[in-house]
Structures are given as C-alpha cells and as structure tokens.
Design a protein around this motif. Structure first.
Motif, PDB file in Angstrom:
ATOM      1  N   LEU A 237      44.129 -23.292-108.160  1.00  0.00           N
ATOM      2  CA  LEU A 237      44.849 -22.757-106.679  1.00  0.00           C
ATOM      3  C   LEU A 237      45.178 -21.385-106.897  1.00  0.00           C
ATOM      4  CD1 LEU A 237      46.923 -25.985-106.822  1.00  0.00           C
ATOM      5  CD2 LEU A 237      45.419 -25.215-105.150  1.00  0.00           C
ATOM      6  N   LEU A 238      45.650 -20.909-107.993  1.00  0.00           N
ATOM      7  CA  LEU A 238      45.993 -19.560-108.051  1.00  0.00           C
ATOM      8  C   LEU A 238      44.817 -18.451-108.157  1.00  0.00           C
ATOM      9  CD1 LEU A 238      49.108 -19.759-110.636  1.00  0.00           C
ATOM     10  CD2 LEU A 238      49.208 -19.689-108.315  1.00  0.00           C
ATOM     11  N   ILE A 239      43.770 -18.862-108.600  1.00  0.00           N
ATOM     12  CA  ILE A 239      42.642 -18.087-108.400  1.00  0.00           C
ATOM     13  C   ILE A 239      42.049 -18.087-106.880  1.00  0.00           C
ATOM     14  CG2 ILE A 239      40.270 -17.820-108.823  1.00  0.00           C
ATOM     15  CD1 ILE A 239      40.835 -18.692-111.756  1.00  0.00           C
ATOM     16  N   MET A 240      42.195 -19.279-105.961  1.00  0.00           N
ATOM     17  CA  MET A 240      41.923 -19.207-104.859  1.00  0.00           C
ATOM     18  C   MET A 240      42.977 -18.540-104.023  1.00  0.00           C
ATOM     19  SD  MET A 240      41.311 -23.393-104.369  1.00  0.00           S
ATOM     20  CE  MET A 240      41.245 -23.386-102.717  1.00  0.00           C
ATOM     21  N   VAL A 241      44.020 -18.263-104.319  1.00  0.00           N
ATOM     22  CA  VAL A 241      45.036 -17.346-103.709  1.00  0.00           C
ATOM     23  C   VAL A 241      44.592 -16.059-103.848  1.00  0.00           C
ATOM     24  CG1 VAL A 241      47.528 -16.573-103.864  1.00  0.00           C
ATOM     25  CG2 VAL A 241      47.082 -18.928-103.920  1.00  0.00           C
ATOM     26  N   PHE A 242      44.378 -15.565-105.140  1.00  0.00           N
ATOM     27  CA  PHE A 242      43.754 -14.216-105.357  1.00  0.00           C
ATOM     28  C   PHE A 242      42.671 -13.908-104.243  1.00  0.00           C
ATOM     29  CE2 PHE A 242      41.342 -11.208-107.651  1.00  0.00           C
ATOM     30  CZ  PHE A 242      42.302 -10.150-107.572  1.00  0.00           C
ATOM     31  N   TYR A 243      41.554 -14.569-104.476  1.00  0.00           N
ATOM     32  CA  TYR A 243      40.126 -14.364-103.561  1.00  0.00           C
ATOM     33  C   TYR A 243      40.451 -14.584-102.136  1.00  0.00           C
ATOM     34  CZ  TYR A 243      37.579 -14.044-107.923  1.00  0.00           C
ATOM     35  OH  TYR A 243      36.629 -13.531-108.948  1.00  0.00           O
ATOM     36  N   ARG A 244      41.669 -15.140-101.684  1.00  0.00           N
ATOM     37  CA  ARG A 244      42.023 -15.246-100.282  1.00  0.00           C
ATOM     38  C   ARG A 244      42.584 -14.003 -99.876  1.00  0.00           C
ATOM     39  NH1 ARG A 244      42.117 -18.928 -96.142  1.00  0.00           N
ATOM     40  NH2 ARG A 244      43.754 -18.488 -94.466  1.00  0.00           N
ATOM     41  N   LEU A 245      43.644 -13.560-100.830  1.00  0.00           N
ATOM     42  CA  LEU A 245      44.162 -12.438-100.304  1.00  0.00           C
ATOM     43  C   LEU A 245      43.211 -11.196-100.214  1.00  0.00           C
ATOM     44  CD1 LEU A 245      47.558 -12.740-102.624  1.00  0.00           C
ATOM     45  CD2 LEU A 245      47.255 -13.200-100.075  1.00  0.00           C
ATOM     46  N   ARG A 246      42.177 -11.076-100.961  1.00  0.00           N
ATOM     47  CA  ARG A 246      41.358 -10.164-101.045  1.00  0.00           C
ATOM     48  C   ARG A 246      40.353 -10.248 -99.667  1.00  0.00           C
ATOM     49  NH1 ARG A 246      38.148  -9.142-106.532  1.00  0.00           N
ATOM     50  NH2 ARG A 246      37.380  -7.419-105.424  1.00  0.00           N
ATOM     51  N   SER A 247      40.113 -11.385 -99.201  1.00  0.00           N
ATOM     52  CA  SER A 247      39.184 -11.607 -98.420  1.00  0.00           C
ATOM     53  C   SER A 247      39.432 -11.722 -96.706  1.00  0.00           C
ATOM     54  CB  SER A 247      38.237 -12.823 -98.702  1.00  0.00           C
ATOM     55  OG  SER A 247      39.084 -14.088 -98.640  1.00  0.00           O
ATOM     56  N   VAL A 248      40.459 -12.341 -96.497  1.00  0.00           N
ATOM     57  CA  VAL A 248      41.080 -12.493 -95.131  1.00  0.00           C
ATOM     58  C   VAL A 248      41.516 -11.342 -94.552  1.00  0.00           C
ATOM     59  CG1 VAL A 248      41.846 -15.135 -95.625  1.00  0.00           C
ATOM     60  CG2 VAL A 248      43.407 -13.183 -95.847  1.00  0.00           C
ATOM     61  N   ALA A 249      41.238 -11.167 -93.356  1.00  0.00           N
ATOM     62  CA  ALA A 249      41.862  -9.950 -92.680  1.00  0.00           C
ATOM     63  C   ALA A 249      43.135  -9.506 -92.422  1.00  0.00           C
ATOM     64  CB  ALA A 249      41.181 -10.364 -91.007  1.00  0.00           C
ATOM     65  N   GLN A 250      43.939 -10.680 -92.471  1.00  0.00           N
ATOM     66  CA  GLN A 250      45.432 -10.462 -92.347  1.00  0.00           C
ATOM     67  C   GLN A 250      45.994 -11.309 -93.540  1.00  0.00           C
ATOM     68  OE1 GLN A 250      46.809 -11.617 -88.534  1.00  0.00           O
ATOM     69  NE2 GLN A 250      45.532 -10.097 -87.506  1.00  0.00           N
ATOM     70  N   PRO A 251      45.991 -10.616 -94.739  1.00  0.00           N
ATOM     71  CA  PRO A 251      46.362 -11.703 -95.919  1.00  0.00           C
ATOM     72  C   PRO A 251      47.864 -11.753 -96.001  1.00  0.00           C
ATOM     73  CG  PRO A 251      45.934  -9.392 -96.785  1.00  0.00           C
ATOM     74  CD  PRO A 251      45.617  -9.361 -95.307  1.00  0.00           C
ATOM     75  N   LEU A 252      48.363 -12.737 -96.498  1.00  0.00           N
ATOM     76  CA  LEU A 252      50.035 -13.043 -96.622  1.00  0.00           C
ATOM     77  C   LEU A 252      50.565 -11.725 -97.618  1.00  0.00           C
ATOM     78  CD1 LEU A 252      52.163 -14.907 -96.385  1.00  0.00           C
ATOM     79  CD2 LEU A 252      51.756 -15.692 -98.810  1.00  0.00           C
ATOM     80  N   ILE A 253      49.722 -11.397 -98.553  1.00  0.00           N
ATOM     81  CA  ILE A 253      50.198  -9.839 -99.293  1.00  0.00           C
ATOM     82  C   ILE A 253      49.152  -8.879 -99.314  1.00  0.00           C
ATOM     83  CG2 ILE A 253      51.197  -9.373-101.616  1.00  0.00           C
ATOM     84  CD1 ILE A 253      51.912 -12.156-102.122  1.00  0.00           C
TER      85      ILE A 253
END
Length: 462
Positions: A237-253
């Motif tokens: 789950l935490l790896i998914m969070v990291f990759y999502r933060l790198r890939s989405v246009a408007q990341p949470l962080i």
C-alpha cells in the motif's frame, strides 16, 4: 497584534488545544475503561493507536482541502465532526463502539489541525509576527498534551471516564459559534481542484496495516498469516502511495517539497517526538498507578503543576528563547530537556521509584521539553515552504508526529511483551524513549552542521 487577530489566534489555538488534550487525557482513564469492558492493556491501547493513526493519516488530506476548499470551511467541519464524535464516544456502552468513535475523532482532528495553522499563518503575515503567533499556537498544543494527564486523572476519578470525551462538547460548541463570526472568510480565488483522496486512504490503510503487524509480531507463531500478511499489505500500500504521488497530475503531496532539508529533518524529528511523547504519556500513567500505587486522581493532581509550568514556559520563556535561537537550535534545547527527563525516569526504576525523581523527570518532559520541541519543529517545518504550501507542509509534520506515535507505541508494547518486566514500566521501555531523544538530537545537529557548511561555501564563492 490587534484585537480581532488575537481572537482568531485564540480560536485556532483552542481547536488544536482540545485535540492535543484528547491524546493525553485518556491515559489515566485506561484502568477504569479496562475494568468496565473487561479488556487487557494490549486491547485498550488501540483507543490511542486508532486516534493518532486516523489523525496522522488524514492530516495530509486535511491540509490539502484547507488549501483548496478553504481554511474556515475545513476548520468548522472538522470541529463539528470532533464535537459529535466526542459525544458519541462519551455515551458509548460497548468497547467496539467507543473504538469507532475514537478513530473518527482522529478524522475530525485531522481536518482542524492544518486548517487552524493555515488560518494563523495567513492572518499573521510579517515574519516576526507570524513566528510569534505560530509559537503561541504550537504552545497550546504542547500545553494540551501536558495537561491531558492531570485533567484525565481527576475527571475519571470524580466523574467517570465518559466525561473525558463529553468535556469537549461545550468547549467546541462555543468555539464553533465564535468561529463562524470571527474567522476570516475564505478567499474567492482559492482553487476548487480535486483532492487526491485515494492516496490519503491508501496511506491510512497502509499505516494501519503496518501498526497492526508491528503490534502483533509477538504472536507471529500463532498467527503467521495475519501478521506477515498485514506487514506485506502495508509495504504494498505504501509503495502504491509513492508511485501514485509521482504519477497523478494533482498529487496529494508535491514531492518537490522534500527538496527543503529543513522540512525533511523537521519531519524526522517530529516522528521521534511522537514516539517519545505519546510513549511517555502511556508509561507515566502506568508508572504512577501500577508501580507506585497512586489513584488516577492523585496521579492527575501531581501532574497539574507541569501543565502550569508548560503554560508559563510558553508565555514567558519561549518568546525570549525564540528571539535568540534559530528553530533548529531551539529544537536541540527542547530535546535536551526530553533526554534529561528520560534519564531521570530510568534512574527512578533502579532506585525504587522515588517520587521526587519521577516528577522531576515528568517536569522536564511535559513541563518544558515538549513546549520547546513542538514549537521549534513546527516553525522549522514550514520555514522554507512557499505560502501556498503551508497547509500541506504543516500537515506533513503533524503526520510524522502521529505516525511516530502510532508505530512507536506499538513497538513499545511489542517490546514489553517480548521482554516482560517485574514492573509495569520496565527499564527497556525507558531506554527506548532515550534512544528516540538521542536520534532526534543527532538529526538536528546534522542539520545545523550542513547549514553552516552551506553558508561557508556561499561566503567562499562570494
């Protein structure tokens, strides 16, 4: 500061005071909750763990929503959720129901904390004025944490544990009414972009899985599937969070925030502060009641002076020190008090728990150290961030604090089960606390040395 600004600062500070109070207030009520629901210490500890994990896990979302939807809207919504869930927890008649409301309290707190700090930073624009206001705001959080033990012990003895939650209701009701009138309206140009809530939810689930796996490691032989599975799920789950933060246009962080060394070191030191202070609150309540035989009320009354010391420190000493020391140096100053307090508590275990030594250790930690540490690290965490990222930057540091609290408390519980002691609070628990303080001091010293090296290079180049 004009009168309206003072009122805004007080309202924002009251919000964070109540939430910090609720972290500590439950500790001296633990025996009475255990007695009513017939549960062990390892079960009742989840009331604290769920609160700090939901608080920390949703803080990033709260900070992002504060920046995007509006500070005032999120403050009012969070305070309303916190008030209603406090009422629900106070009238709970089953432990499972109490645990659910306790977790949802953390959600409400996660919406209030970053929006309250964002209100303060946008109300006070000058650097010196802003730092002074943040110092007052942060000291309310430190005072709330320090006074929670004494208030909780007195309430649970003379009323019942239900009132440690119900006491929040009238305070927040009045705060909500005044906030509607006094808090500045949200700017019309604040964006309404979508918040990456998926990353936040994945993060909360990952942290809960990590905490559960850490907490249950002692039972890995009996339940290998659940323990290993929860740790593996946490990693995924935490790896998914990291990759999502790198890939989405408007990341949470925005990962670019971590370019600021001050923010990275502040978050790491805040992680240690959460592990240290929440562990201390848990241990001091056990030490006074289980090892030293005092009632919850007596223990609470003995800790009242430290709430007063914390308030006096915040009022008279903190402004003086903050003008003369940078935030990182003031952090070291505070952590030295925390380390001294931990060493005194460790000494008391080997000398028969003399009351003077125990209380002196508690005074160093909750009376002085926490006030300086929380304030210094809060200022350090946002000092290099852009104003538009204050909400996220402040929620990052708070997330680190509560992540440290949840994992640190679970790790300490695990160590207590693996290496049992004749006392409710063994020397190993306190050695772990001291280790947290040493690590935090090392990180802050590293930051200061790197900053000095950077300045020398700039001077050499010029």
């Amino acid at each position: 500061m004009d009168t309206r600004k003072n009122v805004i600062l007080i309202l924002a500070s009251v919000g964070t005071f109540v939430e910090a109070l609720d972290i500590a207030i439950i500790n001296l009520t633990i025996p009475s909750i255990q007695e009513q629901f017939h549960i062990g210490a390892e079960t009742v500890q989840w009331l604290q763990t769920l609160y700090v994990l939901f608080f920390g896990g949703f803080l990033i979302i709260g900070g992002k929503l504060s920046d995007q939807i509006g500070r005032k809207k999120m403050f009012l919504l969070g305070a309303l959720i916190f008030m209603l869930t406090s009422l629900g927890a106070g009238v709970s008649q089953r432990f499972e129901v109490l645990a659910v409301f306790r977790a949802l309290q953390g959600l409400g707190a996660a919406l209030v904390m970053p929006s309250a700090l964002s209100i303060v930073t946008h109300t006070f624009r000058g650097e010196q004025e802003r730092n002074h206001a943040i110092g007052i705001f942060s000291s309310f959080a430190a005072i709330g944490s320090g006074s929670g033990l004494s208030v909780g012990g007195i309430i649970s003895t003379y009323l019942s544990w239900h009132w440690v939650f119900l006491i929040n209701v009238p305070v927040l009701f009045i705060t909500l009414i005044l906030s509607c009138y006094y808090l500045p309206a949200d700017e019309k140009n604040e964006t309404s972009q979508k918040t990456d809530a998926v990353s936040g939810i994945l993060m909360v689930l990952g942290l809960l899985s990590l905490t559960y796996g850490t907490h249950e490691l002692v039972h890995i032989k009996e339940q290998p599937f659940f323990v290993i599975g929860s740790l593996a799920a946490a990693l995924i789950l935490l790896i998914m969070v990291f990759y999502r933060l790198r890939s989405v246009a408007q990341p949470l962080i925005d990962l670019k925030l971590f370019r600021h060394r001050s923010l990275v070191i502040s978050n790491a030191a805040f992680f240690m502060l959460g592990a240290f202070f929440i562990g201390f609150l848990f241990l001091i309540s056990l030490m006074l009641q289980k090892d030293m035989g005092y009632s919850a009320a007596s223990a609470g009354l003995m800790l009242v002076p430290f709430s007063i010391i914390s308030a006096l420190t915040a009022k008279f000493i903190l402004p003086y020190i903050s003008k003369r020391l940078s935030s990182s140096r003031m952090g070291i100053f505070g952590w030295l008090f925390m380390l001294t307090g931990g060493l005194l508590l460790l000494t008391s275990v080997y000398t028969g728990h003399p009351l003077t030594v125990v209380l002196l250790g508690a005074a160093c930690i909750s009376g002085v150290g926490m006030t300086f540490c929380f304030t210094a690290l809060s200022v350090m965490g946002i000092q290099d961030a852009e104003p538009s990222n204050y909400g996220v930057a402040s929620s990052l540091t708070s997330t680190s604090y509560f992540l440290g609290a949840g994992i640190g408390l679970s790790f300490m519980t695990l160590m207590s089960q693996v290496f049992p002691s004749e006392f409710a609070v063994g020397s190993l628990n306190l050695i772990i606390l001291i280790g947290y303080a040493v690590l935090a001091l090392g990180m802050l010293l590293y930051f200061i040395l790197r900053s000095l090296q950077g300045k020398r290079r700039e001077i050499a180049v010029s």
